[in-house]
Each structure stands twice: as C-alpha cells, then as structure tokens.
Design a protein around this motif. Structure first.
Motif, PDB file in Angstrom:
ATOM      1  N   ARG A 110     -18.973 -31.288 -44.181  1.00  0.00           N
ATOM      2  CA  ARG A 110     -18.207 -30.332 -44.976  1.00  0.00           C
ATOM      3  C   ARG A 110     -19.025 -29.089 -45.306  1.00  0.00           C
ATOM      4  O   ARG A 110     -18.530 -27.959 -45.240  1.00  0.00           O
ATOM      5  N   GLU A 111     -20.307 -29.282 -45.661  1.00  0.00           N
ATOM      6  CA  GLU A 111     -21.165 -28.159 -46.035  1.00  0.00           C
ATOM      7  C   GLU A 111     -21.859 -27.537 -44.830  1.00  0.00           C
ATOM      8  O   GLU A 111     -22.690 -26.645 -44.980  1.00  0.00           O
ATOM      9  N   ARG A 112     -21.548 -28.041 -43.647  1.00  0.00           N
ATOM     10  CA  ARG A 112     -22.055 -27.508 -42.372  1.00  0.00           C
ATOM     11  C   ARG A 112     -23.571 -27.535 -42.270  1.00  0.00           C
ATOM     12  O   ARG A 112     -24.198 -26.617 -41.745  1.00  0.00           O
ATOM     13  N   HIS A 113     -24.154 -28.616 -42.783  1.00  0.00           N
ATOM     14  CA  HIS A 113     -25.564 -28.851 -42.502  1.00  0.00           C
ATOM     15  C   HIS A 113     -25.711 -29.472 -41.120  1.00  0.00           C
ATOM     16  O   HIS A 113     -26.761 -29.330 -40.488  1.00  0.00           O
ATOM     17  N   HIS A 114     -24.671 -30.179 -40.682  1.00  0.00           N
ATOM     18  CA  HIS A 114     -24.675 -30.830 -39.376  1.00  0.00           C
ATOM     19  C   HIS A 114     -23.270 -30.828 -38.800  1.00  0.00           C
ATOM     20  O   HIS A 114     -22.279 -30.686 -39.527  1.00  0.00           O
ATOM     21  N   TYR A 115     -23.196 -31.003 -37.481  1.00  0.00           N
ATOM     22  CA  TYR A 115     -21.926 -31.265 -36.825  1.00  0.00           C
ATOM     23  C   TYR A 115     -21.575 -32.745 -37.004  1.00  0.00           C
ATOM     24  O   TYR A 115     -22.426 -33.579 -37.316  1.00  0.00           O
ATOM     25  N   SER A 116     -20.314 -33.066 -36.768  1.00  0.00           N
ATOM     26  CA  SER A 116     -19.853 -34.448 -36.930  1.00  0.00           C
ATOM     27  C   SER A 116     -20.617 -35.406 -36.016  1.00  0.00           C
ATOM     28  O   SER A 116     -20.946 -36.537 -36.415  1.00  0.00           O
TER      29      SER A 116
END
Length: 434
Positions: free
Chosen positions: A327-333
């Motif tokens: 959600r916070e875009r620290h990583h991709y799914s």
C-alpha cells in the motif's frame, strides 16, 4: 486423582500464556505512540523495566545454562555469518542504486502492480474503519525483532524449550541465508522503484550511468530494433556516448569498491563504510522484501517454539505488514509474496539439518521406550509412586552432564544476559528507520 494446587495451576497458566500476553502488551503499548503519545511515554518505559526485571529475577532459577553454553559458539558464528550477509547486502543495495545513475531512477516509471490496484479498489469498497485499520502502522521491523528476543528470553520461564541461544542461532543463520539470497536476487536484475523520487532524495550518486551500463544497456534500452539486433549478433555493437569521468576516491586497498558504490567527490573523502550507513533499505525494488523476511521468520519461530493463539495473531500481523508494504509502495506485491514463500521454506530447510538440537529429547525418548512396559504396568496397578519414580528416571536420563564449574556457568549466564540486553538496545536504535 486430586487436581493440582492453585499455585501450581497458576504457574502453568503463566508459563503457557504469559509470553503471549507480554507480546500483545508490548505491541499494544508501543502503538499508543500514535493514539496517545503521553500515555506511550509513561507506559513504555514501565513495560521495558518490568520485562527486564522479570528476566533478571528468573536467571538464578534457570536450570539449563549448560545447554546454553553448548549453543554459545554456534550462536556467535551465526551472528558473524549474518553480519557478513548484511554487509554484502548493504554493498549490493548501494550498487544497484548507483550503477544506473539518478537520471534513470527519476525517469523510469514503476512496474504495473496488480496488488497495488487491488488495495486501491478495496479502499473504495470497504468501510472506512476497516481501511483505517489496514493503513495503521501497528507493527514494524523492530517490533518483529523484539518479539523474537522475547521468545528467546522466555526459556527462563520454561515457555519454550531450551536452549534459547540455539533458537537464536538458528534464527540468525536463517536470516543470513535469506539476506544473502535476497541480495543475489536483486543485484542480478535491477527493477525500477515503486517510489521514483526515492533515490534522488536519499542518495548522492552520479546522475549518469556507470561505464558498463553506458556500453551494455543505454544504447539498446529504448530501441526495439537495437535489441533485436543485439539478440541476433549477441555482441555489443553501439558506440558509447559522452559522459563525465568516474570519480576515484582514496580508499587504499578498498578502492575496488568504488566501481560498486560510485561515490561523488563530496562523499569520496569519507571512508567507504560511511556510504553504507546511508543505504538503509534501498530505493529501487529489492526483490524480495527484507522486512517481510524478518516478519515471516519471527512468525515461524513463534509457531514452532511456542504456538498457541499468539502465533495466529502474529501471522495476522504479518499479513497486515505485507499489505502495508504494498500500500505504501515500499515494495511490489511480488516482493512480499516471495518473502513469505522464502521465509517459510528457509526456516523449514534449515531446521532439517540444524545441529543445535537438544539431545536430551532423544535421550528421554530412548529411555521412555525402554521403560514403557514397566510404566504401563505401574499405571494399571495404580502405583503412582512407581509412575513418578519411572518418569523421574526419564527426566534424569535427558539431563546434559554439566562439565563446567558452577562459577563458570554463573559468569556465562551474567555475560549472556548483558549481551542480550545490549542486543535489545541495538535493535531499538538501529532498526527504527527500517
């Protein structure tokens, strides 16, 4: 048969549930920093002091220091291995950010991520209260580390099986293997960040790409015909463009790291390791997620060593952490999904051949096999004194012979407690920023 005394039942309940309650209390009190900072400032120091006093008070009554002594050397070796893996990872984090230059990070769009789209869609469908819960920063990296430290300390209360250092050694060795494989994965193929502005905000590296990238990547990156041509000939044919010369720092024997770390002139005057302190969690996508690996290994350790309702809660927190990372875009799914796979796989794989097992368990089982017929006969005769005597033989057979003197064990126990408290302090101070 009479029921055990109330005091004995209370001790059993504390042993079976106390650790779980302490873990939930720790996470809950720490979350008060978002709800009520005043109460957080009051309650958190009290909780720390209470946990520390409880552990220190139990030290004189702990009966398995000989087991801990046997596990001390593998514990230290596991620490050294994990630190070596983290050093390699830190160099790799800086390298994959620096090799392409800041212009690439600023101009390259993020990869399409279905998981991110799904979470945005759920924000429109779910009640606002549930969305707020999903967004809440309930648990972070340092929480998972602290939960494992609490699990290791719980051997003092007989909540998990000794040795605690053996459990810690397995945890750190598995962590080292996971971080090493992670670094090899993300250094092999460089993926763009889900936060394109991150590299410029956190790193001081040249804007232009490394000479290798200038020769083998840049001329073909945006030209499909050029890519088709290089596939056909399997040879780099394009002429490298005009770029600034690479800055060469004065790092002595460590100068070979300049190609990987690419310091600017302002950073080159500092030692090479000072650049690694700024690497943090990196910026471009580092497949798979290191945060999620820590979370999963902590959950696996709790499930195997302690179990119970707390393990289910920790797995729920792992799932919450995964969706928040996305959600916070620290990583991709894909990073979070792979981290869950790898964490479970590595914990199980290392557990198959991990040498720091309590040999007393196998000794007790062997002894139990030998006296099984006598134990059954005593139970049929309702001879409880005989049953207790036989069970005592089983327990005695599993005890490890204490080769060290009592004084040496006391010195070792004190040093272990001091070292563990130092580790707790370092975990708080070094992992708050992820």
């Amino acid at each position: 048969m009479r029921s055990p005394p109330i005091s004995q039942r209370r001790r059993r309940w504390v042993s079976s549930s106390g650790l779980g309650i302490a873990a939930i209390a720790y996470v809950g009190v720490d979350y008060l920093r978002h709800l009520s900072p005043v109460w957080h400032e009051r309650l958190q120091p009290l909780l720390w002091v209470a946990l520390a006093i409880a552990a220190v008070v139990r030290v004189p009554f702990y009966k398995h220091w000989s087991l801990e002594l046997r596990a001390a050397i593998p514990f230290i070796l596991s620490i050294l291995f994990m630190l070596s893996a983290l050093l390699f990872e830190a160099i790799s984090v800086r390298s994959v950010t620096a090799v392409l230059g800041l212009n690439w990070h600023n101009e390259t769009p993020p990869l399409p991520d279905v998981g991110q789209w799904l979470l945005l869609a759920l924000n429109e469908k779910l009640p606002q209260v549930m969305v707020d819960i999903l967004r809440a920063r309930i648990i972070g990296l340092h929480h998972y580390l602290m939960l494992f430290i609490m699990l290791g300390f719980s051997v003092l209360f007989n909540s998990v099986e000794a040795p605690g250092l053996g459990l810690g050694a397995r945890y750190m060795f598995t962590m080292g293997v996971g971080r090493l494989l992670r670094a090899i994965a993300f250094v092999s193929t460089i993926l763009p960040s889900a936060r394109p502005w991150c590299a410029s905000a956190r790193f001081q590296v040249p804007a232009h790409p490394h000479p290798w990238v200038q020769k083998y990547y840049v001329p073909y990156a945006k030209d499909s015909s050029a890519i088709r041509h290089i596939i056909h000939h399997d040879f780099a044919y394009a002429v490298t463009g005009e770029y600034e010369a690479e800055f060469i720092p004065n790092w002595g024997s460590m100068n070979f790291l300049a190609d990987f770390l690419r310091p600017t002139a302002s950073e080159g005057a500092s030692p090479w390791y000072s650049l690694l302190k700024k690497a943090g969690g990196g910026c471009n996508d580092l497949i798979y997620s290191g945060h999620m690996l820590v979370a999963v290994l902590t959950a696996m350790a709790w499930t195997e060593a302690y179990g119970g309702f707390t393990s289910a809660i920790i797995w729920m927190l792992v799932a919450h952490s995964a969706q928040r990372e996305i959600r916070e875009r620290h990583h991709y799914s894909v990073d979070c999904i792979l981290a869950i796979y790898m964490g479970i796989f590595l914990w199980k794989m290392v557990g198959v051949f991990w040498p720091i097992n309590d040999s007393s368990r196998s000794k007790r089982l062997d002894k139990l096999d030998k006296i099984e017929s006598r134990l059954v006969q005593a139970a049929k005769d309702s001879d409880m004194d005989r049953v207790r005597e036989l069970l005592k033989e089983v327990e005695v057979s599993g005890r490890v012979r204490q080769e060290s003197s009592s004084r040496a064990l006391w010195v070792f126990s004190g040093a272990t407690m001091l070292f563990a408290l130092v580790v707790v302090i370092l975990a708080f101070t070094l992992t708050n920023d992820g």
